[in-house]
Design an enzyme around this catalytic site. Structure first.
Site, PDB file in Angstrom:
ATOM      1  N   THR A  62       9.606 -21.136  42.025  1.00 57.51           N
ATOM      2  CA  THR A  62       9.978 -20.044  42.922  1.00 57.51           C
ATOM      3  C   THR A  62       8.872 -18.989  42.962  1.00 57.51           C
ATOM      4  OG1 THR A  62      11.178 -18.796  41.212  1.00 57.51           O
ATOM      5  CG2 THR A  62      12.432 -20.416  42.484  1.00 57.51           C
TER       6      THR A  62
ATOM      7  N   ILE B  69      12.839 -24.534  41.664  1.00 58.65           N
ATOM      8  CA  ILE B  69      13.531 -23.957  40.517  1.00 58.65           C
ATOM      9  C   ILE B  69      12.517 -23.326  39.564  1.00 58.65           C
ATOM     10  CG2 ILE B  69      13.561 -26.184  39.312  1.00 58.65           C
ATOM     11  CD1 ILE B  69      16.324 -25.360  38.128  1.00 58.65           C
ATOM     12  N   CYS B  70      12.917 -22.246  38.933  1.00 61.27           N
ATOM     13  CA  CYS B  70      12.132 -21.585  37.891  1.00 61.27           C
ATOM     14  C   CYS B  70      10.739 -21.208  38.389  1.00 61.27           C
ATOM     15  CB  CYS B  70      12.075 -22.473  36.654  1.00 61.27           C
ATOM     16  SG  CYS B  70      11.367 -21.660  35.188  1.00 61.27           S
ATOM     17  N   GLY B  71       9.693 -21.628  37.694  1.00 59.38           N
ATOM     18  CA  GLY B  71       8.331 -21.237  38.037  1.00 59.38           C
ATOM     19  C   GLY B  71       7.934 -21.591  39.449  1.00 59.38           C
TER      20      GLY B  71
END
Length: 213
Positions: free
Chosen positions: A120, A116-118
């Protein structure tokens, strides 16, 4: 859809019910709480994996976490899932590259990964999003990594493609839902669970509660 499902599974029962949560400095506290709390309620054991066992890491909120084991000790065969939360360090350099390299080992072994988020962006740098449908905070965020998977970016709350789950920072509930779906958790309850925590639907609470034994 890509799939790396194995035809045989020789892992132990403990491995099938153990989920590993990566922890590192600047971890975004809010992104994995729904997933880990509800997996624990479903009977999974959640173990934390850090750069070094026993050496505390500090989240964005300043909360200190002492990892259960080191990344070097983590074997995909001992796990049902690796969860990679976002962290500012993903945007500051390659310090967390060993975690995305481990994600590659998990996917190669047919064990799912949820990022999730960073995280990725870390997967993008590792080349793991070049050939898989995925999402993140924004398409231009991943484009800045120089990866080759821009045409496979989806404007979606969360994307589950075989053994890989991706989501942006504002979608921890959708992220958790896709994790549950991949692991087969909360069968028959996931829609109610999602409507409760994403939509604040009071009717969903009654459905979820009624189904519990």
């Amino acid at each position: 859809m890509t799939s790396t499902a194995r035809t045989t599974d020789t892992r132990t029962t403990d491995a099938r019910t153990t989920v590993h949560l990566a922890v590192y400095d600047t971890l975004a506290d809010w992104e994995t709480g729904h997933a880990t709390a509800w997996l624990a309620r479903a009977g999974y054991t959640v173990r934390t994996v850090g750069p070094a066992a026993g050496e505390p890491v500090t989240t964005i909120a300043g909360i200190r976490i002492v990892p259960d084991l080191s990344l070097a000790e983590l074997d995909p065969e001992d796990s049902a899932l690796l969860i990679l939360p976002g962290a500012e360090k993903y945007d500051e350099g390659d310090e967390l590259a060993p975690f995305t390299a481990k994600a590659r080992a998990f996917l190669d072994a047919g064990v799912p990964v949820a990022a999730i988020c960073g995280a990725t962006a870390g997967l993008a740098k590792e080349g793991l999003l070049d050939d898989r449908p995925h999402t993140s905070a924004a398409s231009f965020y991943l484009a800045a990594t120089g990866y080759k998977g821009g045409e496979r970016y989806a404007e979606a709350d969360a994307v589950r493609d075989g053994d890989l789950i991706t989501a942006g920072p504002t979608e921890p509930v959708a992220f958790a839902r896709e994790i549950f779906a991949r692991l087969g958790a909360y069968e028959g309850k996931r829609d109610a669970w999602y409507r409760l925590f994403h939509d604040s639907d009071p009717a969903a609470f009654a459905e979820l509660d009624a189904d519990e034994e």
